[in-house]
Scaffold this motif. Structure first.
Motif, PDB file in Angstrom:
ATOM      1  N   GLY A  28       0.861  -1.106   0.192  1.00  0.00           N
ATOM      2  CA  GLY A  28       0.047  -0.104  -0.023  1.00  0.00           C
ATOM      3  C   GLY A  28       0.752   1.420  -0.141  1.00  0.00           C
ATOM      4  N   ILE A  29       1.915   1.180   0.545  1.00  0.00           N
ATOM      5  CA  ILE A  29       2.619   2.452   0.711  1.00  0.00           C
ATOM      6  C   ILE A  29       3.408   2.682  -0.786  1.00  0.00           C
ATOM      7  N   SER A  30       3.454   1.715  -1.617  1.00  0.00           N
ATOM      8  CA  SER A  30       3.910   2.019  -3.031  1.00  0.00           C
ATOM      9  C   SER A  30       2.748   2.491  -4.002  1.00  0.00           C
ATOM     10  N   ALA A  31       1.448   2.338  -3.480  1.00  0.00           N
ATOM     11  CA  ALA A  31       0.303   2.269  -4.322  1.00  0.00           C
ATOM     12  C   ALA A  31       0.204   3.839  -5.180  1.00  0.00           C
ATOM     13  N   GLU A  32       0.895   4.823  -4.141  1.00  0.00           N
ATOM     14  CA  GLU A  32       0.577   5.942  -4.642  1.00  0.00           C
ATOM     15  C   GLU A  32       1.841   6.223  -5.639  1.00  0.00           C
ATOM     16  N   SER A  33       2.730   5.369  -5.805  1.00  0.00           N
ATOM     17  CA  SER A  33       3.807   5.613  -6.797  1.00  0.00           C
ATOM     18  C   SER A  33       3.475   5.106  -8.116  1.00  0.00           C
ATOM     19  N   GLY A  34       2.094   4.325  -8.228  1.00  0.00           N
ATOM     20  CA  GLY A  34       1.758   3.695  -9.294  1.00  0.00           C
ATOM     21  C   GLY A  34       2.224   2.108  -9.348  1.00  0.00           C
ATOM     22  N   VAL A  35       2.640   1.471  -8.113  1.00  0.00           N
ATOM     23  CA  VAL A  35       2.944   0.238  -8.107  1.00  0.00           C
ATOM     24  C   VAL A  35       1.658  -0.654  -7.499  1.00  0.00           C
ATOM     25  N   PRO A  36       1.129  -1.610  -8.527  1.00  0.00           N
ATOM     26  CA  PRO A  36      -0.129  -2.324  -7.962  1.00  0.00           C
ATOM     27  C   PRO A  36       0.091  -3.158  -6.738  1.00  0.00           C
ATOM     28  N   THR A  37      -0.971  -2.992  -5.799  1.00  0.00           N
ATOM     29  CA  THR A  37      -0.591  -3.939  -4.605  1.00  0.00           C
ATOM     30  C   THR A  37      -1.036  -5.439  -5.209  1.00  0.00           C
ATOM     31  N   PHE A  38      -0.780  -6.269  -4.033  1.00  0.00           N
ATOM     32  CA  PHE A  38      -0.747  -7.745  -4.547  1.00  0.00           C
ATOM     33  C   PHE A  38      -2.308  -8.067  -4.596  1.00  0.00           C
ATOM     34  N   PRO A  83       9.697   7.331  -5.766  1.00  0.00           N
ATOM     35  CA  PRO A  83       9.015   7.392  -4.159  1.00  0.00           C
ATOM     36  C   PRO A  83       8.200   8.397  -4.029  1.00  0.00           C
ATOM     37  N   ASN A  84       6.876   8.225  -3.302  1.00  0.00           N
ATOM     38  CA  ASN A  84       6.032   9.238  -3.050  1.00  0.00           C
ATOM     39  C   ASN A  84       6.115   9.888  -1.762  1.00  0.00           C
ATOM     40  N   ALA A  85       5.167  10.670  -1.235  1.00  0.00           N
ATOM     41  CA  ALA A  85       5.574  11.582  -0.034  1.00  0.00           C
ATOM     42  C   ALA A  85       5.331  10.649   1.026  1.00  0.00           C
ATOM     43  N   GLY A  86       4.812   9.396   1.174  1.00  0.00           N
ATOM     44  CA  GLY A  86       4.581   8.377   2.155  1.00  0.00           C
ATOM     45  C   GLY A  86       6.296   7.930   2.421  1.00  0.00           C
ATOM     46  N   GLN A 112      14.682   2.891   0.004  1.00  0.00           N
ATOM     47  CA  GLN A 112      15.907   3.203  -0.181  1.00  0.00           C
ATOM     48  C   GLN A 112      16.143   4.381  -1.217  1.00  0.00           C
ATOM     49  N   ARG A 113      15.170   4.553  -2.120  1.00  0.00           N
ATOM     50  CA  ARG A 113      15.356   5.555  -3.220  1.00  0.00           C
ATOM     51  C   ARG A 113      15.007   6.768  -2.544  1.00  0.00           C
ATOM     52  N   ALA A 114      14.134   6.682  -1.643  1.00  0.00           N
ATOM     53  CA  ALA A 114      13.563   7.988  -0.908  1.00  0.00           C
ATOM     54  C   ALA A 114      14.445   8.482   0.346  1.00  0.00           C
ATOM     55  N   GLY A 115      15.594   7.834   0.585  1.00  0.00           N
ATOM     56  CA  GLY A 115      16.610   7.929   1.621  1.00  0.00           C
ATOM     57  C   GLY A 115      16.680   7.166   2.655  1.00  0.00           C
ATOM     58  N   SER A 116      15.784   6.329   2.839  1.00  0.00           N
ATOM     59  CA  SER A 116      15.768   5.322   4.144  1.00  0.00           C
ATOM     60  C   SER A 116      16.957   4.530   4.062  1.00  0.00           C
TER      61      SER A 116
END
Ligand code: OAD
Length: 248
Positions: A28-38, A83-86, A112-116
């Motif tokens: 769900g955290i990547s859904a707003e980046s356009g990656v479909p959930t399972f 990466p999105n705002a989340g 990782q791409r968002a900086g974590s």
């Protein structure tokens, strides 16, 4: 007890005093980046397939070329995603708490791409290639329909964990230790249906941590959590970090 809606002031206070925060993220955290959930229905090319049927060792044994087509499609989709705002807010959260353990079920590398830093990849990484015979990471010609291991000639498979397979030992060990010793546990964008990942929140709960879920669709597990914040992670997480920053 569970509290829905806006971010409770008590959760902000608990985050401020926490020594160790453990976060588990799901698709769900990547859904707003356009990656479909399972568990969303697939669209386009792949709409007749259930992702849960494709993500198994049996499916790979039966039709490795089909599984590779699906994973190449996912690789391209993820490579084009940003990466999105989340994701960005979670990377910032690390600077507001003494210790943060970020465990993700996602294989997309967007945290990782968002900086974590030091992200624990519970289900592996989409971009790794592994020998299907012994699991070693290989550097292979992944242009072939089904690439082969340069060492032993066996098929190469994507380096993700499939249903029925074990979680990498180090990831499992560090995640369960963090869940058992954290003060606050955040379960974000996951249906909490797949174990052992879903068990992390239970461990945290039983060990006395405050447990909060962030998900637009409150899950069945949330009734046992302290807070259920019904909202998208791309909205709730930036708000949560802004509240920590504002010290209101
Ligand atoms: P799921 O697809 O099961 O669940 C995604 C969750 O994200 C759902 O609960 C949605 O309500 C929620 N969601 C959707 N949009 C959201 C948003 N904008 N913000 C926050 N939440 C949102 O994905 P996972 O729980 O990650 O494992 O699935 C767990 C595992 O099952 C995956 O890692 C994968 C899969 O099969 C393997 O392949 C081994």
């Amino acid at each position: 007890m569970s509290e829905s809606g806006r971010i409770p002031a008590a959760l902000i206070r608990e985050l401020r005093s926490a020594r160790h925060v453990c976060v588990l993220t799901g698709a769900g955290i990547s859904a707003e980046s356009g990656v479909p959930t399972f568990r969303d229905a697939q669209s386009g090319l792949w709409e007749k397939y259930d992702p849960l049927d494709l993500a198994t060792p049996e499916a790979f044994r039966q039709d490795p070329a089909l599984i590779w087509r699906w994973y190449r499609w996912r690789r391209e989709l993820v490579a084009a995603a940003i990466p999105n705002a989340g994701h960005v807010a979670l990377a910032r959260l690390a600077s507001f708490v003494p210790r943060l353990t970020l465990v993700t079920q996602n294989v997309d590398g967007l945290h990782q791409r968002a900086g974590s830093a030091d992200v624990i990849e519970f289900h592996g990484n989409l971009f790794d290639d592994r020998c299907a015979a012994d699991g070693c990471v290989v550097d292979c010609d992944s242009v072939a329909e089904v690439p082969v291991c340069p060492g032993c000639g066996s098929n190469v498979r994507p380096g993700v964990v499939w249903f029925g397979e074990s979680i990498p030992e180090t990831a499992l060990h560090h995640s369960f230790a963090a869940a058992a010793e954290c003060d606050v546990f955040l379960s974000i964008g996951t249906s909490s249906l797949v174990f052992p990942a879903a068990g992390l929140a239970e461990i945290a709960n039983e060990s006395g941590a405050t447990v909060a879920e962030i998900n637009p669709n409150t899950t069945g597990m949330a009734a046992g959590f302290d807070y259920a914040i019904a909202g998208k992670s791309g909205t709730v997480l930036p708000e949560l970090v802004a509240r920590l920053e504002a010290r209101d």
